[in-house]
Design a protein around this motif. Structure first.
Motif, PDB file in Angstrom:
ATOM      1  N   LEU A   3      21.565 -18.579   2.534  1.00  0.00           N
ATOM      2  CA  LEU A   3      20.765 -18.921   3.705  1.00  0.00           C
ATOM      3  C   LEU A   3      19.683 -19.897   3.288  1.00  0.00           C
ATOM      4  O   LEU A   3      19.003 -19.673   2.287  1.00  0.00           O
ATOM      5  CB  LEU A   3      20.047 -17.688   4.237  1.00  0.00           C
ATOM      6  CG  LEU A   3      20.750 -16.732   5.161  1.00  0.00           C
ATOM      7  CD1 LEU A   3      19.817 -15.572   5.471  1.00  0.00           C
ATOM      8  CD2 LEU A   3      21.164 -17.418   6.427  1.00  0.00           C
ATOM      9  N   GLY A   4      19.498 -20.940   4.052  1.00  0.00           N
ATOM     10  CA  GLY A   4      18.368 -21.835   3.854  1.00  0.00           C
ATOM     11  C   GLY A   4      17.312 -21.492   4.887  1.00  0.00           C
ATOM     12  O   GLY A   4      17.595 -21.494   6.089  1.00  0.00           O
ATOM     13  N   ILE A   5      16.127 -21.152   4.428  1.00  0.00           N
ATOM     14  CA  ILE A   5      15.046 -20.765   5.336  1.00  0.00           C
ATOM     15  C   ILE A   5      13.922 -21.789   5.189  1.00  0.00           C
ATOM     16  O   ILE A   5      13.445 -22.046   4.085  1.00  0.00           O
ATOM     17  CB  ILE A   5      14.549 -19.347   5.022  1.00  0.00           C
ATOM     18  CG1 ILE A   5      15.715 -18.358   5.182  1.00  0.00           C
ATOM     19  CG2 ILE A   5      13.373 -18.973   5.919  1.00  0.00           C
ATOM     20  CD1 ILE A   5      15.415 -16.949   4.741  1.00  0.00           C
ATOM     21  N   GLY A  24      19.186  -6.682  -0.899  1.00  0.00           N
ATOM     22  CA  GLY A  24      19.768  -6.962  -2.212  1.00  0.00           C
ATOM     23  C   GLY A  24      20.024  -8.427  -2.480  1.00  0.00           C
ATOM     24  O   GLY A  24      20.626  -8.780  -3.497  1.00  0.00           O
ATOM     25  N   GLY A  25      19.586  -9.292  -1.590  1.00  0.00           N
ATOM     26  CA  GLY A  25      19.800 -10.721  -1.772  1.00  0.00           C
ATOM     27  C   GLY A  25      18.838 -11.326  -2.783  1.00  0.00           C
ATOM     28  O   GLY A  25      17.729 -10.828  -2.987  1.00  0.00           O
ATOM     29  N   LEU A  26      19.280 -12.377  -3.420  1.00  0.00           N
ATOM     30  CA  LEU A  26      18.446 -13.154  -4.330  1.00  0.00           C
ATOM     31  C   LEU A  26      17.581 -14.078  -3.476  1.00  0.00           C
ATOM     32  O   LEU A  26      18.101 -14.833  -2.655  1.00  0.00           O
ATOM     33  CB  LEU A  26      19.323 -13.984  -5.272  1.00  0.00           C
ATOM     34  CG  LEU A  26      18.614 -15.011  -6.161  1.00  0.00           C
ATOM     35  CD1 LEU A  26      17.704 -14.304  -7.166  1.00  0.00           C
ATOM     36  CD2 LEU A  26      19.641 -15.887  -6.866  1.00  0.00           C
ATOM     37  N   VAL A  27      16.266 -14.002  -3.637  1.00  0.00           N
ATOM     38  CA  VAL A  27      15.349 -14.848  -2.876  1.00  0.00           C
ATOM     39  C   VAL A  27      14.763 -15.893  -3.812  1.00  0.00           C
ATOM     40  O   VAL A  27      14.169 -15.558  -4.833  1.00  0.00           O
ATOM     41  CB  VAL A  27      14.226 -14.003  -2.225  1.00  0.00           C
ATOM     42  CG1 VAL A  27      13.153 -14.891  -1.630  1.00  0.00           C
ATOM     43  CG2 VAL A  27      14.814 -13.091  -1.157  1.00  0.00           C
ATOM     44  N   LEU A  28      14.973 -17.137  -3.462  1.00  0.00           N
ATOM     45  CA  LEU A  28      14.456 -18.259  -4.240  1.00  0.00           C
ATOM     46  C   LEU A  28      13.374 -18.957  -3.426  1.00  0.00           C
ATOM     47  O   LEU A  28      13.666 -19.694  -2.488  1.00  0.00           O
ATOM     48  CB  LEU A  28      15.583 -19.236  -4.583  1.00  0.00           C
ATOM     49  CG  LEU A  28      16.750 -18.638  -5.378  1.00  0.00           C
ATOM     50  CD1 LEU A  28      17.853 -19.673  -5.561  1.00  0.00           C
ATOM     51  CD2 LEU A  28      16.276 -18.100  -6.699  1.00  0.00           C
ATOM     52  N   ASP A  29      12.138 -18.687  -3.764  1.00  0.00           N
ATOM     53  CA  ASP A  29      10.983 -19.284  -3.098  1.00  0.00           C
ATOM     54  C   ASP A  29      10.663 -20.576  -3.829  1.00  0.00           C
ATOM     55  O   ASP A  29      10.185 -20.557  -4.961  1.00  0.00           O
ATOM     56  CB  ASP A  29       9.810 -18.304  -3.156  1.00  0.00           C
ATOM     57  CG  ASP A  29       8.557 -18.832  -2.509  1.00  0.00           C
ATOM     58  OD1 ASP A  29       8.314 -20.059  -2.528  1.00  0.00           O
ATOM     59  OD2 ASP A  29       7.779 -18.008  -1.995  1.00  0.00           O
ATOM     60  N   CYS A  30      10.940 -21.696  -3.193  1.00  0.00           N
ATOM     61  CA  CYS A  30      10.766 -22.987  -3.870  1.00  0.00           C
ATOM     62  C   CYS A  30       9.313 -23.286  -4.206  1.00  0.00           C
ATOM     63  O   CYS A  30       9.051 -23.986  -5.185  1.00  0.00           O
ATOM     64  CB  CYS A  30      11.426 -24.098  -3.066  1.00  0.00           C
ATOM     65  SG  CYS A  30      13.231 -23.968  -3.125  1.00  0.00           S
ATOM     66  N   ILE A 105      17.274 -19.409   0.142  1.00  0.00           N
ATOM     67  CA  ILE A 105      16.435 -20.461  -0.422  1.00  0.00           C
ATOM     68  C   ILE A 105      15.330 -20.730   0.585  1.00  0.00           C
ATOM     69  O   ILE A 105      15.597 -21.133   1.718  1.00  0.00           O
ATOM     70  CB  ILE A 105      17.240 -21.747  -0.682  1.00  0.00           C
ATOM     71  CG1 ILE A 105      18.373 -21.493  -1.674  1.00  0.00           C
ATOM     72  CG2 ILE A 105      16.316 -22.858  -1.179  1.00  0.00           C
ATOM     73  CD1 ILE A 105      19.335 -22.673  -1.814  1.00  0.00           C
ATOM     74  N   ASP A 106      14.094 -20.476   0.175  1.00  0.00           N
ATOM     75  CA  ASP A 106      12.927 -20.713   1.023  1.00  0.00           C
ATOM     76  C   ASP A 106      12.316 -22.035   0.594  1.00  0.00           C
ATOM     77  O   ASP A 106      11.785 -22.141  -0.509  1.00  0.00           O
ATOM     78  CB  ASP A 106      11.928 -19.565   0.839  1.00  0.00           C
ATOM     79  CG  ASP A 106      10.567 -19.854   1.462  1.00  0.00           C
ATOM     80  OD1 ASP A 106      10.467 -20.748   2.324  1.00  0.00           O
ATOM     81  OD2 ASP A 106       9.600 -19.175   1.078  1.00  0.00           O
TER      82      ASP A 106
END
Length: 192
Positions: A3-5, A24-30, A105-106
């Motif tokens: 997901l792109g947020i 349980g998702g991997l969260v990537l805070d840019c 991906i945030d």
């Protein structure tokens, strides 16, 4: 699913991200990735200092000094974005190498940074401007004028709406927005 947020600062993207993480998702805070790279990637700091002399002192980025330059000069902001987007995208690709079943991906610059092309779905989180200003002031400890300059340097809600597959509107009521986030995740099959 990736997901792109996206959406402007202070819109409430963190609420949606927290639900993805809870599942349980991997969260990537840019933003976090960028700040981490500022501590570990000497080449990134060198590129910033070369373009914006005096913004790196003793190996540390002087964020307010850099912000004062880029948030009032569109060309300078574009130059900074070119430098930082490339570094952040490399790191996101590295973190996604394990191909997680669910990741988010945030990124405020999801499309400009080339991260949107990595996503299966994109969602914009929007919110009223005054709510965003107040959140930025409280969160970052900055004065109103600086918060407003930051928002003025960002895309409008309409820009995000036009580019994303979905839009979630955060009107400032946390229970309602949380319910909207959960309904969205159910609608795309991430949760029951």
């Amino acid at each position: 699913m990736i997901l792109g947020i996206t959406g402007g600062s202070g819109c409430g993207k963190t609420t949606l991200l927290a639900q993805v993480e809870r599942l349980g998702g991997l969260v990537l805070d840019c933003d976090e990735i960028y700040h981490s790279l500022l501590s570990t990637d000497e080449a990134l700091l060198g590129s910033i200092e070369n373009r914006f002399p005096g913004t790196v002192e003793h190996g540390k980025l002087q964020r307010k000094k850099l912000g004062a330059t880029v948030f009032s000069n569109a060309e300078a902001l574009q130059d900074l974005n070119r430098i930082t987007h490339a570094a952040v995208k490399r790191e996101v690709l590295r973190l996604l190498e394990g191909k997680p079943a669910l990741a988010a991906i945030d990124a405020i610059a999801l499309f400009e940074g080339g991260l949107g092309e990595l996503c299966d779905l994109t969602v914009a989180v929007t919110a009223p401007r005054e709510d965003r200003v107040l959140r930025l002031m409280a969160r970052d400890g900055i004065p109103r004028e600086y918060a407003e300059k930051r928002l003025d340097a960002q895309h409008s809600d309409a820009w995000f709406r036009e580019r994303c597959d979905y839009v979630l509107e955060n009107t400032g009521n946390l229970p309602d927005f949380l319910a909207e986030c959960l309904a969205f995740l159910r609608s795309i099959g991430i949760m029951e």
